[in-house]
Scaffold this active site. Structure first.
Site: not given
Length: 157
Positions: A95-97
């Site tokens: 997961a990224d931001s």
């Protein structure tokens, strides 16, 4: 050296120190926290330092943790067989931001809460998300009860 013991909801210290020195420090190593260090001088209260130490006043219910896992799986398109634990980091799942923001939005929708920006920035694991949700849900219930009591008081006045 100070000895510390840790449980899910409390931290207790059992000092066996000579207080004649100006300052004292002791460390306690745990498998999940790394090292928790306690340091103080004769005039101050002991302070805690650890790279992974966290105190949370609200411990999430298992149902909340499981619901968070479901939402994380849905938002990140993970299979139902994907093993998620309370310690699972969103970043470890890829997961990224933006994904984290979408997870928070999914949690807000599911639980009918509003997560402030500073609160959402502190969420990096399933457990942190579940604990924050539990806290916000409890606060919402208190606010609703207070509003109901205020309305009843206004009616009777």
């Amino acid at each position: 050296m100070a000895m510390a013991s840790l449980s899910a909801t409390s931290l207790t210290f059992q000092p066996s120190l000579n207080f004649s020195t100006a300052s004292t420090q002791g460390c306690y190593k745990t498998s999940t926290l790394g090292a928790v260090c306690v340091g103080w001088n004769r005039r101050s209260f002991p302070s805690l330092r650890s790279s992974r130490f966290r105190i949370c006043a609200v411990q999430a219910q298992p149902e909340t943790v499981e619901k968070v896992c479901e939402i994380v799986r849905k938002q990140l398109a993970l299979s139902t067989e994907s093993e998620l634990t309370p310690d699972t980091k969103f970043s470890d799942l890829g997961a990224d931001s933006l994904d984290t923001v979408e997870i928070v939005m999914g949690l807000e929708d599911e639980f009918g809460i509003n997560v402030e920006e500073d609160g959402s920035q502190n969420i990096s694991t399933v457990q942190e998300a579940a604990d924050l949700i539990e806290k916000l849900v409890q606060e919402k219930k208190v606010d609703q009860n207070n509003a109901t009591e205020s309305a009843k008081s206004a009616e009777s006045a």
